[in-house]
Scaffold this motif. Structure first.
Motif, PDB file in Angstrom:
ATOM      1  N   THR A 159     -31.623  17.207 -13.291  1.00 61.38           N
ATOM      2  CA  THR A 159     -32.285  18.102 -14.233  1.00 61.38           C
ATOM      3  C   THR A 159     -32.841  17.250 -15.374  1.00 61.38           C
ATOM      4  OG1 THR A 159     -30.208  18.448 -15.400  1.00 61.38           O
ATOM      5  CG2 THR A 159     -30.789  20.066 -13.703  1.00 61.38           C
ATOM      6  N   PRO A 160     -33.749  17.798 -16.193  1.00 64.24           N
ATOM      7  CA  PRO A 160     -34.305  16.993 -17.284  1.00 64.24           C
ATOM      8  C   PRO A 160     -33.244  16.400 -18.216  1.00 64.24           C
ATOM      9  CG  PRO A 160     -35.635  18.935 -16.972  1.00 64.24           C
ATOM     10  CD  PRO A 160     -34.436  19.082 -16.073  1.00 64.24           C
ATOM     11  N   MET A 212     -30.075  17.586  -8.403  1.00 65.64           N
ATOM     12  CA  MET A 212     -30.875  18.587  -7.708  1.00 65.64           C
ATOM     13  C   MET A 212     -30.614  18.499  -6.201  1.00 65.64           C
ATOM     14  SD  MET A 212     -32.403  19.878 -10.291  1.00 65.64           S
ATOM     15  CE  MET A 212     -33.644  20.883  -9.571  1.00 65.64           C
ATOM     16  N   PRO A 213     -30.636  19.628  -5.491  1.00 68.40           N
ATOM     17  CA  PRO A 213     -30.403  19.587  -4.048  1.00 68.40           C
ATOM     18  C   PRO A 213     -31.571  18.980  -3.270  1.00 68.40           C
ATOM     19  CG  PRO A 213     -30.874  21.810  -4.753  1.00 68.40           C
ATOM     20  CD  PRO A 213     -30.778  20.984  -5.991  1.00 68.40           C
ATOM     21  N   CYS A 252     -38.040  12.801 -13.232  1.00 66.68           N
ATOM     22  CA  CYS A 252     -36.741  12.695 -13.912  1.00 66.68           C
ATOM     23  C   CYS A 252     -36.258  11.252 -14.054  1.00 66.68           C
ATOM     24  CB  CYS A 252     -35.693  13.527 -13.173  1.00 66.68           C
ATOM     25  SG  CYS A 252     -35.286  12.911 -11.524  1.00 66.68           S
ATOM     26  N   ASP A 253     -37.048  10.293 -13.598  1.00 60.12           N
ATOM     27  CA  ASP A 253     -36.722   8.869 -13.680  1.00 60.12           C
ATOM     28  C   ASP A 253     -35.490   8.472 -12.872  1.00 60.12           C
ATOM     29  OD1 ASP A 253     -38.907   8.290 -15.326  1.00 60.12           O
ATOM     30  OD2 ASP A 253     -37.758   8.840 -17.115  1.00 60.12           O
TER      31      ASP A 253
END
Length: 95
Positions: free
Chosen positions: A34-35, A41-42, A24-25
């Protein structure tokens, strides 16, 4: 401050956040997203955990040093993955 101490101070954060996420950089020490980049994200992406293990531990399965990709019969593993033994070794080196 040394990176290993920094991670102990940042309690509850996965040590894989020390490297940038190739999926995801996300930058170092930032959570994966997320994308679309809208939600955090957890937990880190599996690709980020693999990148962290690759930079921090030797692989007992293919006998490579930190920073070198794991391989199987001379071919690198798909998508920069690492052997499970290398990930275990990286987690064991934290204690």
């Amino acid at each position: 401050m040394p990176d290993d101490l920094r991670h102990f101070i940042r309690a509850k954060h996965h040590p894989a956040r020390a490297v940038a996420c190739p999926h995801c950089d996300a930058h170092e020490h930032q959570p994966c997203t997320t994308p679309a980049g809208r939600r955090r994200m957890p937990a880190p992406h599996p690709q980020r955990i693999s990148a962290w293990a690759r930079t921090s531990a030797c692989c007992p399965a293919c006998q490579v040093e930190p920073g070198i990709e794991c391989h199987l019969d001379g071919w690198p593993l798909h998508d920069g993955a690492v052997h499970p033994q290398r990930q275990t070794e990286a987690e064991r080196s934290l204690t």
